[in-house]
Design a protein around this motif. Structure first.
Motif: not given
Length: 404
Positions: A55-59, A69-72, A74-83, A90-96
């Protein structure tokens, strides 16, 4: 930020961007570690760190492809939440950050629509894959509030930038309009100067030629005297024309041979040139002479010059009276042409020429007043008042108004 850091940030934008992304990655990893340490059940650590790194690299491409980039992210954050990780700020920093960049660089409608879609996806993932705290507040309210807050901040920043651009464009248009206005004013000034110079000297030359033709048979000596003075009239016209169009020359042209702008000190020469054309001019000065500013001095001279030119061209009598009245706050110029006994006076009014219009414009541009018309003795009179200081009004008081 100190001056040295500002200089480095301005000269090395890529290095600054990579530093910001690395710092954001560290913050995101800290959010992963906090959730991993507080979890009651063991959570896989490396998937959270890997998805945060992606997620940080996509920024890095958030400026050129904000929606992608917003799509990537968001998918990363959703995947982290799914785990099983808790979706903290803090964890949603790249999405924000991606949501903020999207709201800044896209239209208002696109920014808010993307924010609502991302918020819905994150909330649904939080409900389908609840975190270890199994809390509705952390699953719904927390991500919704932070995403919409970043969208609002990005929209506000976009509006500020658009406003700054609009102000800059408005300022540029104002400068262009002001420059065009100054060019038009300068052209009008030069045209007025050329009209006064050419009309005056050509009128005198024409009057001298007519006098020579009339006197050549009856008074040849006087005719030869007028012919001898004719080159002086044309030479004076050339000098004033050269001085008037001096502003139109190239910057590399020499300016030493340009004559200064004429003023009331040239009034005797003006009277002599009128005398050579057969017009007798009497000058009377009332009050104590005052030193005039160059602009006011030129204005007064040009008004007298144009008035005497009109007398030479259209006057019924061959005499004119010029009166200069110096008051504490104003200068009054009066030019009177008495009508000859055997001539019918010309009709009043401004006529079809530009002489009276030119004098009126010069007087009003200097803050003064102008009047032209017939007076009691059936002659024609021009009266002009000019303020002698910057605070003087162009309108005389009733007890100081000049007689017309």
């Amino acid at each position: 930020m100190s001056t040295s850091w500002r200089h480095r940030a301005a000269t090395r934008p890529k290095a600054l961007d990579l530093s910001v992304l690395f710092l954001l990655f560290a913050v995101t990893v800290a959010g992963v570690l906090v959730t991993w340490a507080l979890a009651s059940d063991p959570l896989p650590l490396w998937p959270g760190i890997a998805l945060s790194a992606l997620a940080c690299a996509a920024l890095h491409w958030r400026r050129s492809h904000p929606l992608l980039v917003l799509t990537v992210t968001a998918l990363c954050v959703m995947a982290v939440g799914a785990t099983g990780y808790l979706l903290t700020p803090l964890l949603m920093g790249p999405l924000l950050v991606a949501q903020y960049a999207t709201s800044v660089r896209t239209s208002r409608r696109t920014g808010w629509n993307s924010a609502l879609v991302v918020t819905g996806c994150v909330v649904v993932s939080g409900l389908v894959f609840p975190s270890f705290l199994d809390s509705l507040v952390f699953a719904v309210v927390n991500p919704t509030a932070w995403i919409l807050l970043c969208a609002a901040l990005g929209s506000y920043q976009r509006v500020r930038r658009e406003y700054a651009v609009a102000r800059a464009e408005h300022a540029d248009r104002q400068r262009e309009e002001e420059a065009r206005h100054r060019v038009v004013q300068e052209r009008m000034r030069i045209a007025r100067e050329l009209h006064d110079v050419v009309a005056h000297h050509l009128t005198l030359a024409d009057a001298q030629a007519g006098a020579v033709k009339h006197l050549l048979r009856t008074q040849p000596d006087k005719a030869h005297d007028i012919i001898d003075r004719l080159p002086e009239t044309t030479a004076a016209a050339l000098r004033e024309l050269k001085a008037t169009v001096g502003l139109l020359r190239q910057d590399t042209d020499p300016a030493d041979d340009l004559a200064p702008a004429p003023g009331l000190d040239r009034l005797p020469d003006l009277v002599d040139s009128c005398a050579a054309a057969g017009l007798q001019v009497d000058v009377t000065v009332e009050g104590q002479r005052r030193t005039l500013t160059p602009v006011l001095d030129l204005t007064a001279y040009r008004i007298l010059q144009e008035a005497l030119t009109n007398v030479t061209k259209h006057g019924t009598g061959r005499t004119a009276e010029v009166r200069l009245g110096y008051a504490p706050r104003r200068l009054t110029l009066t030019v009177t042409n008495a009508t000859a006994p055997d001539r019918v006076p010309a009709p009043s009014g401004k006529g079809s020429g530009f002489g009276l219009i030119s004098m009126h414009e010069r007087a009003t541009s200097a803050g003064g007043t102008f009047h032209a018309g017939h007076h009691a003795q059936d002659g024609f009179q021009v009266v002009c008042t000019l303020p002698l200081d910057a605070h003087a009004s162009g309108t005389d008081s009733p007890d100081e108004s000049p007689a017309t």
